[in-house]
Design an enzyme around this catalytic site. Structure first.
Site, PDB file in Angstrom:
ATOM      1  N   GLY A 122      72.537 -97.209 150.246  1.00 47.29           N
ATOM      2  CA  GLY A 122      73.926 -97.137 149.925  1.00 47.29           C
ATOM      3  C   GLY A 122      75.082 -96.170 151.551  1.00 47.29           C
ATOM      4  O   GLY A 122      74.685 -95.778 152.296  1.00 47.29           O
ATOM      5  N   SER A 123      75.863 -95.767 150.907  1.00 48.68           N
ATOM      6  CA  SER A 123      76.451 -95.204 151.486  1.00 48.68           C
ATOM      7  C   SER A 123      76.458 -93.780 152.901  1.00 48.68           C
ATOM      8  O   SER A 123      77.025 -93.689 153.527  1.00 48.68           O
ATOM      9  CB  SER A 123      78.137 -94.735 151.439  1.00 48.68           C
ATOM     10  N   THR A 124      74.726 -93.294 152.362  1.00 51.97           N
ATOM     11  CA  THR A 124      74.478 -92.361 152.841  1.00 51.97           C
ATOM     12  C   THR A 124      74.652 -92.669 154.611  1.00 51.97           C
ATOM     13  O   THR A 124      74.343 -91.437 155.064  1.00 51.97           O
ATOM     14  CB  THR A 124      73.112 -92.154 152.283  1.00 51.97           C
ATOM     15  N   ILE A 125      74.312 -93.367 154.666  1.00 51.78           N
ATOM     16  CA  ILE A 125      73.451 -94.097 156.267  1.00 51.78           C
ATOM     17  C   ILE A 125      75.054 -94.439 157.351  1.00 51.78           C
ATOM     18  O   ILE A 125      74.701 -94.333 158.422  1.00 51.78           O
ATOM     19  CB  ILE A 125      72.954 -95.477 156.426  1.00 51.78           C
ATOM     20  N   LYS A 126      76.001 -94.041 156.315  1.00 46.20           N
ATOM     21  CA  LYS A 126      77.305 -94.541 157.659  1.00 46.20           C
ATOM     22  C   LYS A 126      77.138 -94.250 158.783  1.00 46.20           C
ATOM     23  O   LYS A 126      78.069 -94.749 159.456  1.00 46.20           O
ATOM     24  CB  LYS A 126      78.368 -94.673 156.865  1.00 46.20           C
TER      25      LYS A 126
END
Lengths: 735, 394
Positions: A403-407
């Site tokens: 999810g968004s942790t890789i943004k």
């Protein structure tokens, strides 16, 4: 007529034949000359060209390594606490020689049985039969009729050994229960000892009895060693573990012997079949360090092959000790915290698909792992309750959509490939593509809100990421237009992500690391999913490496659990001198400027301390330190289970968290991954954020505590210091 | 030409000297082989004894002249075949018949030991074949391909009988010796090249194809010709003993290790380090190669070559066709024994159980070879008698 004319040349047929014979004799002689020459040539090749090789072959077969049972290396944690050690055990061994005869062994077994107690539990029916045949050879073979013997012997399609085997099995069949019943308990004990003696390998001491040898038995045998050729009283080392930590791994027992899969690998490296070897995790990965060096000895034999004496060529050495980067106290706390969350979620609502959480904390500057935890809830079939099991290996083997942790990686890739520039503002508004429902950021369902690269992280803007993806794909967003992204976009993304450690092996020093899934030929819509962490899967270790790379300013460093290798400890308490210091392994520098990375750090800071930040509620009140991080939620479907599972293919949610602290000068980087936390996408628990907060708090408390007690330096890792004489003392280091 | 009147002038001293050298090599090699204590007997004195017996055989053989051998050829040949036949039909349980190494090749004579009729049959066959060729050539002075084919058929007929019994024992090595003797005799018998070249080339090609098929088309051979898979083991263990360490493969590996590690100079008397089974009999050459290295091994091969050279020279001196053919057969027999035995120890040929003539320990082998060489002594000794009769009459 013809002949007449020839004879006119004054050659009678007889003369002609004579001449012919002479010529043919010469042909024959020349042929013989060629044959003999080929013999000499071949001899020259063998003895002159290849002679050295054959000489070496002979020498090699003469040298044997003698299993001297050197203690295996110990394993310590980073503060010098012993995690795995060895305990000496009294043992009685027997060493067989090539020339040892069955009768001699039988005699020794009889002698030993009078001196020691041996439990005959391992003795099988087959052993008893063989033993009976051994004791009553003539009678046994007489039971097979001459006719039967002849039938076996006349079968020429079988080799000699095959025929003998057939005969033996026939003899075995002829032995009755009554024969075996007649064996006295004393004889069975002799058999139990004899059986151990024969199961050894030549010149390799075989343990006859170990562990439960009483001091009296030990003394009795020691006194009579000269009457029992081949027997010795010695010390066997048993592996003792003081830690539950699964990544320490397991070793085989001498009984199990070398693992079958890798048998040839180990034999080729001079192991004996009954050696103890590491079969998992650290014990396996560092096998060559821990194993130690056996004594290599050379047998001096007489011409008949009898061993006259055994001369050591190289003395044995105990295995070297390992100092782990793991901090036991931190690890213990992390295990407790993660277990608690696993149980509370599993016992809560919507947790049908949930069973595990992973946590990794490492030093972003050198890759040393301070703590790694994986816990899994499994229902106890008897009590019906959930119990927590260890799944530490899942931190680098189980991969999920994060999810968004890789943004941050998406924006940094955008900087690299022209999808975004530093400080660029874009409008976050629902995106409409032809033929698909509108795509939105979670925080913004209907409005048009300007966001820049930092606020895109603060508020976790999906639209910002999608626009980057379209930009990298060389397109531009036209509302209600078709969605079309260049197929090269995914390669550019993955290439950038890999430089952070996402989607590739991190290079951790543990066996069988997984890289996650990277499906090929993704659609344009998949590329959008990729940009928000909902397409490729990553391990927790990858997330930790990725956030470390941001925290340390752009250097991808390989995580490791072993900090240094030390010479064997002199007393098992103090550490020995350092044998090999394992330097941090920097794998690559990412292709982003310091300024670009700094922007992302600022973004992560606002996640914690900006009112609109997604982790504001959990992290805004940190005391004594400032941290930075990013939360993530991935919507996905559940495919891990069996197809018959009622939840197979149902929507579920993974939650994750990455971060580092302190913000100014990072000492720790951490990652949490909790897959399938809820079957209800409107009611999502957040163990990810809670675990991250609890563990950062604990880390700084522990540090505070150690500084106060003078135990550790300002940095938690500075626990061990070398003193002049090579031994270790703990040293306080004020700030 | 000067006539050799005195018996001492007519005696072949050179051949006797060569045999003395072989006696020395044989006893030294056997003594060097006896390091393992595998047998409790010292083989050296008994080998010397066999040589003495061999000398007696030569003396007896010299008493008769070649003309007498020629006359008695059919009786001699028939007697040999009879022995083989007896061995074949006598049941195994009998005291008289001994089975060793899985072959029924031995007569056990109480009090005297064991003898192997096939060892003597080789010489008997040579005498028979020589007589057959001589008679045929005398009766067919006008050679045509037809008469040559007839001769070939006669020789084959003579060969097939002993060959059958020997294959039945089974003793492949000795069977191959018979074939080698026949090949040499056919060559020297004067049969036209038009027959010999296709015959030999065809046989060689057939053998090569068979080996090739054993390696690459095993299934075909098993299905079509009814071979058993285990029969190929000999080929495999020869071509790649390390991959097929069967009994033979291991034997070959130890032999190669022994000879190879001997290097140029060898390890000296009883200096051996590698245990080679049957070192004093069939694998004696491995001892020679290990203890005396390339130099010693080449010298032994040279000694055989000197023997062959001497026999060839003798053959060319003897004008009498019968003697020529006998000598040729003996040359072929010794050559094949040496080539096969040495070849198998150095991986040039597959392993078959035949001894190294005059060096390997063994009564039958020594006596058989002495019997053959006794014929040569006899021919040389009585040579004078034929000076005139062998001269052209016309």
């Amino acid at each position: 007529m013809n002949r007449r004319r020839r004879s006119s040349k004054q050659e009678t047929p007889k003369q002609k034949l004579r001449k012919n014979t002479t010529f043919r004799m010469n042909v024959l002689f020349f042929t013989i000359f060629l044959l003999f020459s080929s013999l000499v040539l071949r001899l020259g090749y063998l003895q002159i060209v290849k002679g050295e090789d054959y000489k070496r072959v002979i020498e090699r077969t003469e040298e044997i390594s003698v299993n001297t049972s050197v203690p295996r290396g110990r394993i310590y944690d980073r503060t010098g606490q012993i995690l795995v050690g060895n305990e000496p055990k009294r043992a009685i061994t027997y060493t067989k020689k090539q020339s040892t005869k069955t009768d001699e062994m039988l005699e020794v077994a009889r002698g030993l049985s009078a001196l020691i107690e041996k439990d005959p539990e391992d003795v099988t029916q087959r052993d008893k039969k063989d033993f009976w045949i051994l004791l009553n050879k003539d009678e046994a073979y007489d039971r097979v009729s001459d006719k039967e013997k002849k039938a076996i012997n006349s079968d020429e399609t079988k080799s000699k050994t095959e025929r003998q085997r057939e005969l033996d099995s026939l003899v075995r069949d002829k032995i009755t229960e009554a024969d075996l019943e007649a064996m006295s308990p004393e004889e069975v004990e002799v058999l139990a000892i004899y059986r151990e003696m024969t199961s050894g390998y030549n010149y390799s001491p075989q343990i006859i009895k170990s562990g439960d040898v009483t001091p009296e038995e030990y003394a009795r045998v020691s006194e009579r060693l000269h009457e029992l050729p081949g027997v010795n009283t010695t010390t066997d080392w048993e592996r003792v573990r003081n830690s539950e930590l699964a990544i320490l791994g397991q070793t085989t027992t001498p009984k199990e012997g070398l693992p079958g899969d890798d048998l040839q690998y180990y034999l080729a490296r001079g192991y004996s079949r009954n050696d103890r070897v590491g079969k998992s995790f650290i014990e396996k990965q560092y096998e060559s360090v821990l194993q130690g060096q056996k004594t290599i000895a050379k047998n001096i034999t007489d011409k008949a092959g009898n061993v006259l004496e055994t001369v050591p060529v190289q003395e044995g050495q105990p295995g070297k000790d390992l100092v782990l980067s793991i901090d036991s106290e931190l690890q213990k706390k992390a295990e407790e915290v993660v277990s608690r969350h696993v149980l509370s979620i599993k016992n809560g609502r919507n947790s049908q698909m949930f069973d595990r959480i992973f946590f990794v904390m490492m030093d972003p500057n050198n890759g040393e792992i301070l703590s790694m935890v994986g816990k899994q809830a499994i229902r106890n079939k008897e009590t019906g309750k959930y119990e927590v099991y260890d799944r530490t290996f899942g931190t680098y083997q189980d991969a999920y959509e994060a999810g968004s942790t890789i943004k941050m990686a998406t924006i940094l890739a955008g900087y690299q490939h022209g999808g975004a520039t530093v400080g660029q503002t874009m409008i976050d508004a629902p995106m409409h593509f032809r033929g698909t429902p509108p795509k939105r950021s979670l925080f913004n369902w209907y409005n048009s809100i300007p966001v820049n690269d930092i606020t895109a992280i603060t508020r976790s803007s999906n639209v910002y990421m999608w626009k980057i993806a379209i930009g990298i794909g060389g397109g531009s967003y036209v509302p209600n237009g078709p969605l079309s992204i260049d197929s090269q976009a995914i390669d550019r993304f993955r290439h950038s992500f890999a430089s952070f450690g996402l989607g590739v092996e991190t290079g951790i020093d543990l066996p069988d690391e997984a890289a996650g899934q990277h499906p090929s030929n993704p659609s344009s819509s998949n590329v959008l999913d990729f940009a928000i962490g909902q397409y490729d899967t990553y391990t927790t270790m990858q997330l930790a490496q990725y956030v470390s790379t941001i925290a340390n300013g752009g250097y991808r460093v390989a995580p490791r659990v072993v900090k240094e290798i030390r010479e064997p400890s002199p007393d098992g308490k103090k550490l020995g001198p350092i044998a090999t210091e394992l330097p941090a392994k920097y794998l690559n520098r990412v292709s982003n400027s310091d300024n670009q990375i700094e922007r992302m750090k600022q973004g992560m800071y606002t996640v914690y301390y900006d009112r609109r930040g997604t982790a504001y509620s959990t992290f805004s009140d940190t005391e004594g330190y400032k941290a930075a991080g990013k939360t993530g939620t991935a919507e996905r479907r559940y495919y891990e289970a069996d197809r018959k599972d009622p939840w197979f293919g149902k929507p579920t949610v993974n939650v994750s968290h990455v971060g580092f602290a302190p913000y100014e000068d990072p000492e720790i980087a951490y990652a949490v991954l909790a897959p399938n936390v809820s079957s209800n996408t409107n009611s999502i628990p957040h163990p990810n954020n809670e675990i991250a907060r609890e563990m950062t708090d604990f880390y700084f408390e522990l540090k505070e505590q150690r500084i106060k007690s003078g135990e550790a330096g300002a940095n938690i890792e500075g626990a061990l210091k070398e003193s002049e004489d090579g031994t270790v003392i703990r040293e306080g280091e004020g700030e | 030409m000067k006539l050799n009147n005195r018996p001492s002038d007519r005696f072949d001293w050179t051949l006797a000297f060569i045999l003395l050298l072989f006696l020395i090599v044989s006893t030294v090699a056997i003594a060097s082989a006896q390091t393992t204590g595998q047998y409790n007997i010292n083989f050296v004195p008994s080998q010397i004894q066999w040589y003495v017996v061999g000398a007696a055989i030569i003396a007896v053989m010299m008493y008769f002249d070649p003309e007498q051998y020629k006359k008695a050829a059919w009786i001699i040949y028939g007697g040999g075949v009879f022995l083989l036949f007896m061995l074949f039909i006598l049941p195994e349980g009998m005291e008289l018949v001994a089975r060793r190494n899985n072959a029924k090749s031995w007569f056990h004579l109480p009090g005297l030991g064991s003898i192997q009729p096939a060892e003597f049959m080789k010489t008997f066959y040579i005498i028979g074949a020589a007589r057959l060729i001589t008679m045929h050539n005398e009766n067919n002075l006008n050679r045509t391909p037809q008469t040559d084919l007839l001769l070939l058929a006669k020789i084959m007929g003579l060969l097939i009988v002993p060959l059958f019994f020997i294959m039945k024992q089974p003793d492949l090595g000795t069977a191959l010796v018979f074939i080698a003797i026949t090949a040499a005799l056919i060559l020297v018998s004067g049969i036209t090249w038009k027959i010999i070249v296709p015959l030999y080339a065809g046989t060689a090609a057939f053998g090569a194809i068979l080996i090739w098929m054993a390696v690459y088309m095993q299934d075909f051979l098993v299905k079509t010709f009814g071979f058993s898979a285990y029969q190929f083991a000999r080929i495999y263990s020869w071509l790649d003993p390390y991959a097929y360490p069967s009994d033979e493969g291991r034997h070959l590996i130890t032999s190669l290790n022994a000879i190879g590690s001997g290097m140029i100079g060898g390890k000296g008397f009883q200096g051996r380090e590698v245990y080679v089974p049957e070192a004093h009999t069939d694998f004696i050459f491995a001892i020679i190669g290990e203890d005396w290295g390339f130099i010693g091994a080449s010298l032994v091969i040279s000694l055989y070559f000197v023997l062959i050279y001497h026999l060839t020279r003798t053959t060319l001196q003897l004008k009498d066709p019968f003697s020529t053919y006998v000598c040729t057969g003996i040359i072929a027999m010794i050559t094949f024994h040496v080539f096969q035995n040495v070849g198998m120890t150095i991986q040039l040929l597959p392993i078959t159980g035949i001894p190294l003539p005059l060096i390997s320990y063994g009564g039958s082998s020594i006596m058989g070879n002495m019997l053959a060489l006794g014929l040569v002594f006899s021919m040389k000794f009585h040579h004078r008698t034929y000076m005139f009769s062998a001269d052209p009459e016309e």
